[in-house]
Motif scaffolding. Structure first.
Motif, PDB file in Angstrom:
ATOM      1  N   GLU A  17      26.047  -3.049  39.557  1.00  0.00           N
ATOM      2  CA  GLU A  17      26.998  -2.263  40.335  1.00  0.00           C
ATOM      3  C   GLU A  17      26.399  -0.911  40.724  1.00  0.00           C
ATOM      4  OE1 GLU A  17      31.505  -0.460  39.946  1.00  0.00           O
ATOM      5  OE2 GLU A  17      30.884  -2.055  38.585  1.00  0.00           O
ATOM      6  N   MET A  18      25.672  -0.289  39.799  1.00  0.00           N
ATOM      7  CA  MET A  18      25.035   0.992  40.092  1.00  0.00           C
ATOM      8  C   MET A  18      23.978   0.847  41.185  1.00  0.00           C
ATOM      9  SD  MET A  18      24.667   2.512  36.220  1.00  0.00           S
ATOM     10  CE  MET A  18      23.467   3.725  36.702  1.00  0.00           C
ATOM     11  N   VAL A  19      23.201  -0.221  41.121  1.00  0.00           N
ATOM     12  CA  VAL A  19      22.165  -0.455  42.132  1.00  0.00           C
ATOM     13  C   VAL A  19      22.813  -0.670  43.499  1.00  0.00           C
ATOM     14  CG1 VAL A  19      20.383  -2.082  42.888  1.00  0.00           C
ATOM     15  CG2 VAL A  19      20.447  -1.313  40.511  1.00  0.00           C
ATOM     16  N   ASP A  21      25.831   0.334  44.514  1.00  0.00           N
ATOM     17  CA  ASP A  21      26.430   1.592  44.962  1.00  0.00           C
ATOM     18  C   ASP A  21      25.371   2.531  45.547  1.00  0.00           C
ATOM     19  OD1 ASP A  21      28.955   0.769  44.214  1.00  0.00           O
ATOM     20  OD2 ASP A  21      28.995   1.952  42.357  1.00  0.00           O
ATOM     21  N   ASP A  22      24.216   2.599  44.902  1.00  0.00           N
ATOM     22  CA  ASP A  22      23.138   3.450  45.394  1.00  0.00           C
ATOM     23  C   ASP A  22      22.620   2.953  46.740  1.00  0.00           C
ATOM     24  OD1 ASP A  22      21.266   5.694  44.979  1.00  0.00           O
ATOM     25  OD2 ASP A  22      19.772   4.082  44.966  1.00  0.00           O
ATOM     26  N   ALA A  23      22.488   1.643  46.889  1.00  0.00           N
ATOM     27  CA  ALA A  23      22.010   1.075  48.152  1.00  0.00           C
ATOM     28  C   ALA A  23      22.994   1.363  49.285  1.00  0.00           C
ATOM     29  CB  ALA A  23      21.792  -0.430  48.010  1.00  0.00           C
ATOM     30  N   ARG A  25      25.186   3.869  49.398  1.00  0.00           N
ATOM     31  CA  ARG A  25      25.142   5.312  49.681  1.00  0.00           C
ATOM     32  C   ARG A  25      23.916   5.665  50.513  1.00  0.00           C
ATOM     33  NH1 ARG A  25      22.311   9.052  47.895  1.00  0.00           N
ATOM     34  NH2 ARG A  25      21.583   7.911  46.084  1.00  0.00           N
ATOM     35  N   THR A  26      22.777   5.095  50.177  1.00  0.00           N
ATOM     36  CA  THR A  26      21.546   5.353  50.924  1.00  0.00           C
ATOM     37  C   THR A  26      21.680   4.881  52.368  1.00  0.00           C
ATOM     38  OG1 THR A  26      20.217   5.176  48.920  1.00  0.00           O
ATOM     39  CG2 THR A  26      19.060   4.892  50.999  1.00  0.00           C
ATOM     40  N   TYR A  27      22.264   3.700  52.575  1.00  0.00           N
ATOM     41  CA  TYR A  27      22.470   3.184  53.929  1.00  0.00           C
ATOM     42  C   TYR A  27      23.380   4.119  54.724  1.00  0.00           C
ATOM     43  CZ  TYR A  27      24.270   0.403  57.764  1.00  0.00           C
ATOM     44  OH  TYR A  27      24.651  -0.012  59.006  1.00  0.00           O
ATOM     45  N   GLU A  29      23.921   7.310  54.236  1.00  0.00           N
ATOM     46  CA  GLU A  29      23.211   8.553  54.515  1.00  0.00           C
ATOM     47  C   GLU A  29      22.260   8.400  55.695  1.00  0.00           C
ATOM     48  OE1 GLU A  29      21.202   9.933  51.028  1.00  0.00           O
ATOM     49  OE2 GLU A  29      23.014  10.829  50.194  1.00  0.00           O
ATOM     50  N   GLN A  59      26.962  13.229  49.575  1.00  0.00           N
ATOM     51  CA  GLN A  59      25.888  13.724  48.722  1.00  0.00           C
ATOM     52  C   GLN A  59      26.379  14.520  47.528  1.00  0.00           C
ATOM     53  OE1 GLN A  59      23.514  15.829  51.623  1.00  0.00           O
ATOM     54  NE2 GLN A  59      22.208  14.056  51.947  1.00  0.00           N
ATOM     55  N   PRO A  61      27.973  15.402  44.072  1.00  0.00           N
ATOM     56  CA  PRO A  61      28.158  14.595  42.867  1.00  0.00           C
ATOM     57  C   PRO A  61      29.639  14.421  42.529  1.00  0.00           C
ATOM     58  CG  PRO A  61      27.241  16.747  42.310  1.00  0.00           C
ATOM     59  CD  PRO A  61      27.352  16.677  43.797  1.00  0.00           C
TER      60      PRO A  61
END
Length: 62
Positions: A17-19, A21-23, A25-27, A29, A59, A61
């Motif tokens: 789930e963390m991976v 979510d990060d992907a 968010r990166t997309y 951004e 971005q 936190p």
């Protein structure tokens, strides 16, 4: 041993789930940066301000 497998599965699920979510968010951004560049090129101040505010919210936190 059954308890250990459940714990490991729960941990792996959280990591996955963390991976993801990060992907995502990166997309988002990258997409926002492209839209911001376009707004700058077109001189669209309103869009620029709205997009940069959205980028800042992504971005910031938690």
């Amino acid at each position: 041993m059954g308890r250990m497998n459940v714990s490991n599965e729960a941990l792996l699920g959280l990591v996955a789930e963390m991976v993801m979510d990060d992907a995502i968010r990166t997309y988002k951004e990258k997409n926002l940066y492209q839209q911001i560049d376009s707004a700058l090129a077109e001189g669209d101040e309103a869009s620029f301000l709205a997009l940069t505010a959205e980028l800042k919210s992504i971005q910031s936190p938690g």
